[in-house]
Scaffold this motif. Structure first.
Motif, PDB file in Angstrom:
ATOM      1  N   PHE A 151       0.843  -1.060   0.056  1.00 56.70           N
ATOM      2  CA  PHE A 151      -0.066   0.097  -0.012  1.00 56.70           C
ATOM      3  C   PHE A 151       0.932   1.406  -0.032  1.00 56.70           C
ATOM      4  O   PHE A 151       2.205   1.346   0.683  1.00 56.70           O
ATOM      5  CB  PHE A 151      -1.012  -0.067   1.225  1.00 56.70           C
ATOM      6  CG  PHE A 151      -1.988   1.183   1.483  1.00 56.70           C
ATOM      7  CD1 PHE A 151      -2.946   1.313   0.704  1.00 56.70           C
ATOM      8  CD2 PHE A 151      -1.672   2.189   2.155  1.00 56.70           C
ATOM      9  CE1 PHE A 151      -3.977   2.396   0.665  1.00 56.70           C
ATOM     10  CE2 PHE A 151      -2.227   3.339   2.314  1.00 56.70           C
ATOM     11  CZ  PHE A 151      -3.607   3.582   1.489  1.00 56.70           C
ATOM     12  N   GLN A 152       0.558   2.215  -0.692  1.00 59.43           N
ATOM     13  CA  GLN A 152       1.174   3.553  -0.733  1.00 59.43           C
ATOM     14  C   GLN A 152       0.158   4.792  -0.974  1.00 59.43           C
ATOM     15  O   GLN A 152      -0.906   4.498  -1.439  1.00 59.43           O
ATOM     16  CB  GLN A 152       2.117   3.509  -1.828  1.00 59.43           C
ATOM     17  CG  GLN A 152       2.746   4.907  -2.189  1.00 59.43           C
ATOM     18  CD  GLN A 152       3.629   4.967  -3.140  1.00 59.43           C
ATOM     19  OE1 GLN A 152       4.974   4.398  -2.760  1.00 59.43           O
ATOM     20  NE2 GLN A 152       3.717   5.425  -4.406  1.00 59.43           N
ATOM     21  N   ASP A 167      -9.418  10.246  10.338  1.00 63.31           N
ATOM     22  CA  ASP A 167     -10.785  10.274   9.439  1.00 63.31           C
ATOM     23  C   ASP A 167     -10.049   9.396   7.956  1.00 63.31           C
ATOM     24  O   ASP A 167     -10.661   8.917   7.303  1.00 63.31           O
ATOM     25  CB  ASP A 167     -11.228  11.646   8.986  1.00 63.31           C
ATOM     26  CG  ASP A 167     -11.689  12.128  10.475  1.00 63.31           C
ATOM     27  OD1 ASP A 167     -12.497  11.599  11.197  1.00 63.31           O
ATOM     28  OD2 ASP A 167     -11.672  13.409  10.509  1.00 63.31           O
ATOM     29  N   LYS A 168      -8.752  10.057   7.894  1.00 63.87           N
ATOM     30  CA  LYS A 168      -8.419   9.526   6.337  1.00 63.87           C
ATOM     31  C   LYS A 168      -8.097   7.829   6.435  1.00 63.87           C
ATOM     32  O   LYS A 168      -8.213   7.270   5.399  1.00 63.87           O
ATOM     33  CB  LYS A 168      -7.077  10.163   6.128  1.00 63.87           C
ATOM     34  CG  LYS A 168      -6.209   9.642   5.084  1.00 63.87           C
ATOM     35  CD  LYS A 168      -7.009   9.727   3.635  1.00 63.87           C
ATOM     36  CE  LYS A 168      -7.152  11.213   3.106  1.00 63.87           C
ATOM     37  NZ  LYS A 168      -7.806  11.106   1.821  1.00 63.87           N
ATOM     38  N   ILE A 169      -7.544   7.455   7.526  1.00 62.42           N
ATOM     39  CA  ILE A 169      -7.270   6.040   7.849  1.00 62.42           C
ATOM     40  C   ILE A 169      -8.449   5.399   7.871  1.00 62.42           C
ATOM     41  O   ILE A 169      -8.716   4.125   7.133  1.00 62.42           O
ATOM     42  CB  ILE A 169      -6.592   5.755   9.187  1.00 62.42           C
ATOM     43  CG1 ILE A 169      -4.921   6.114   9.139  1.00 62.42           C
ATOM     44  CG2 ILE A 169      -6.428   4.398   9.390  1.00 62.42           C
ATOM     45  CD1 ILE A 169      -4.242   5.624   7.783  1.00 62.42           C
ATOM     46  N   SER A 173      -9.126   2.219   5.037  1.00 60.70           N
ATOM     47  CA  SER A 173      -8.972   1.087   5.544  1.00 60.70           C
ATOM     48  C   SER A 173     -10.265   0.248   5.171  1.00 60.70           C
ATOM     49  O   SER A 173     -10.361  -1.115   5.343  1.00 60.70           O
ATOM     50  CB  SER A 173      -9.106   0.837   7.069  1.00 60.70           C
ATOM     51  OG  SER A 173     -10.276   1.701   7.576  1.00 60.70           O
ATOM     52  N   ARG A 174     -11.393   1.086   4.767  1.00 62.85           N
ATOM     53  CA  ARG A 174     -12.349   0.094   4.145  1.00 62.85           C
ATOM     54  C   ARG A 174     -12.159  -0.551   2.860  1.00 62.85           C
ATOM     55  O   ARG A 174     -12.732  -1.627   2.549  1.00 62.85           O
ATOM     56  CB  ARG A 174     -13.564   1.277   4.035  1.00 62.85           C
ATOM     57  CG  ARG A 174     -14.120   2.055   5.131  1.00 62.85           C
ATOM     58  CD  ARG A 174     -15.618   2.704   4.735  1.00 62.85           C
ATOM     59  NE  ARG A 174     -15.716   3.538   5.939  1.00 62.85           N
ATOM     60  CZ  ARG A 174     -15.659   4.646   6.158  1.00 62.85           C
ATOM     61  NH1 ARG A 174     -14.879   5.621   5.312  1.00 62.85           N
ATOM     62  NH2 ARG A 174     -16.219   5.550   7.229  1.00 62.85           N
ATOM     63  N   LEU A 179      -4.618  -2.147   6.572  1.00 66.39           N
ATOM     64  CA  LEU A 179      -3.976  -0.910   7.393  1.00 66.39           C
ATOM     65  C   LEU A 179      -4.464  -1.063   8.764  1.00 66.39           C
ATOM     66  O   LEU A 179      -3.945  -0.435   9.573  1.00 66.39           O
ATOM     67  CB  LEU A 179      -4.805   0.141   6.593  1.00 66.39           C
ATOM     68  CG  LEU A 179      -4.192   0.569   5.382  1.00 66.39           C
ATOM     69  CD1 LEU A 179      -4.977   1.858   4.737  1.00 66.39           C
ATOM     70  CD2 LEU A 179      -2.838   1.199   5.569  1.00 66.39           C
ATOM     71  N   ILE A 180      -5.362  -2.073   8.979  1.00 70.33           N
ATOM     72  CA  ILE A 180      -5.719  -2.225  10.410  1.00 70.33           C
ATOM     73  C   ILE A 180      -5.170  -3.452  11.044  1.00 70.33           C
ATOM     74  O   ILE A 180      -4.705  -3.524  12.068  1.00 70.33           O
ATOM     75  CB  ILE A 180      -7.384  -2.063  10.655  1.00 70.33           C
ATOM     76  CG1 ILE A 180      -8.099  -0.996  10.031  1.00 70.33           C
ATOM     77  CG2 ILE A 180      -7.647  -2.478  12.088  1.00 70.33           C
ATOM     78  CD1 ILE A 180      -7.563   0.482  10.798  1.00 70.33           C
ATOM     79  N   SER A 181      -5.244  -4.297  10.278  1.00 74.68           N
ATOM     80  CA  SER A 181      -4.830  -5.628  10.739  1.00 74.68           C
ATOM     81  C   SER A 181      -3.304  -6.217  10.776  1.00 74.68           C
ATOM     82  O   SER A 181      -2.913  -7.000  11.538  1.00 74.68           O
ATOM     83  CB  SER A 181      -5.614  -6.929   9.848  1.00 74.68           C
ATOM     84  OG  SER A 181      -5.317  -6.928   8.751  1.00 74.68           O
ATOM     85  N   LEU A 182      -2.530  -5.471   9.912  1.00 75.68           N
ATOM     86  CA  LEU A 182      -1.160  -5.836   9.786  1.00 75.68           C
ATOM     87  C   LEU A 182      -0.418  -5.410  11.170  1.00 75.68           C
ATOM     88  O   LEU A 182      -0.719  -4.355  11.784  1.00 75.68           O
ATOM     89  CB  LEU A 182      -0.475  -5.142   8.582  1.00 75.68           C
ATOM     90  CG  LEU A 182      -0.881  -5.377   7.266  1.00 75.68           C
ATOM     91  CD1 LEU A 182      -0.429  -4.639   6.201  1.00 75.68           C
ATOM     92  CD2 LEU A 182      -0.016  -7.099   6.975  1.00 75.68           C
TER      93      LEU A 182
END
Length: 307
Positions: A151-152, A167-169, A173-174, A179-182
């Motif tokens: 991801f970039q 808010d951006k994350i 992440s949807r 972005l949440i689980s790693l």
């Protein structure tokens, strides 16, 4: 508010301390330790600590809503508290698998090429969505230590058009649940992020000080490979060592500033603050050059203009 003249912390120290995320530490089980990528984790250890990206972002939740308060000492022996809001400026996440990434709930989210109109957002398939990938292609394949770019994201909008980091994350992440689980142990040493900090207000109000409009850009590694390499352990506070199981602090390895017009941020530590700022700026510049990355905010902060 009265400034504590006995304090040894400079204003720069206070900013770095108040904006450094401190994340809950977890331990890998022994079976997982044996499966670690030895290029990224070459040392044999009985225990390996890590954090999840989800826990990292939670550190920015309150800051994104209300700002991070930074006490600033003034020459008049008073302090005020300046509040800064964090924004995701850039992030690159490299993992060991090109095809898929294991998420925390046992599901897998596939790696597919994608692009977002709001910024550069793509996953590595040999070339960028905007540029030819010949130079980068040789870099990634020659140096397998980097892993694969999962991801970039590079922010390019003006500060007034951005949403706070949390808010951006939440939005990104949807589409990209990794972005949440790693976990930090899943990430290559090349994984990093940059956070832009913009001032919003200070308490008490009414003071006009040029340096209170200063903006900061902090750079943080995301991989456990650098977890034990705390650059400030032996420099700022040699007696303060992190103990096993303590929360993990992601101190910035690099820093850039914008609109620094006075001496508020370089007035302490007998001139060491200025040296520290220059050193952190140099490290950030070197990091971007090693990864062959064009970071829009860094160029803007440092006055680099690309045609």
């Amino acid at each position: 508010m009265i400034f504590d003249s006995g304090s040894t912390q400079s204003n720069l120290d206070c900013f770095l301390h108040c904006t450094t995320p401190t994340i809950k530490s977890h331990f890998l089980c022994k079976s997982e330790i044996r499966n670690l990528n030895r290029l990224w984790h070459p040392w044999e250890r009985e225990k390996v600590e890590y954090f999840t990206l989800g826990d990292l972002w939670n550190c920015y939740d309150e800051w994104s809503a209300y700002g991070a308060g930074v006490p600033i000492g003034l020459n008049s022996n008073e302090t005020l508290v300046q509040y800064y809001v964090p924004y995701l400026s850039a992030i690159q996440i490299f993992t060991s698998s090109r095809e898929e990434t294991e998420s925390g709930d046992g599901e897998r989210d596939s790696i597919s090429d994608s692009y977002s109109d709001e910024s550069e957002l793509w996953r590595w398939d040999g070339c960028s969505s905007e540029e030819g990938g010949s130079d980068q292609d040789s870099l990634w394949h020659v140096n397998n230590r980097l892993g694969y770019l999962y991801f970039q994201y590079f922010e390019r909008t003006t500060p007034y058009g951005r949403v706070p980091l949390m808010d951006k994350i939440n939005g990104l992440s949807r589409r990209y649940p990794g972005l949440i689980s790693l976990r930090s142990v899943d990430l290559s040493p090349a994984s990093w992020m940059a956070v832009a900090w913009y001032p919003i207000y200070h308490i008490p109000m009414g003071r006009t000080i040029k340096d209170l409009s200063t903006c900061f850009l902090t750079y943080h590694t995301l991989s456990s490979s650098f977890q034990d390499m705390n650059p400030e352990d032996n420099i700022e506070n040699p007696k303060k060592k992190r103990n096993e199981g303590d929360d993990i602090s992601l101190l910035p390895f690099g820093l850039a500033t914008y609109k620094m017009q006075g001496d508020v941020w370089v007035s302490g530590s007998c001139g060491q603050d200025l040296e520290r700022l220059m050193s952190l700026l140099s490290v950030a510049d070197s990091w971007l050059k090693q990864l062959r990355v064009e970071h829009h905010d860094f160029n803007y902060f440092t006055g680099i203009r690309r045609g």
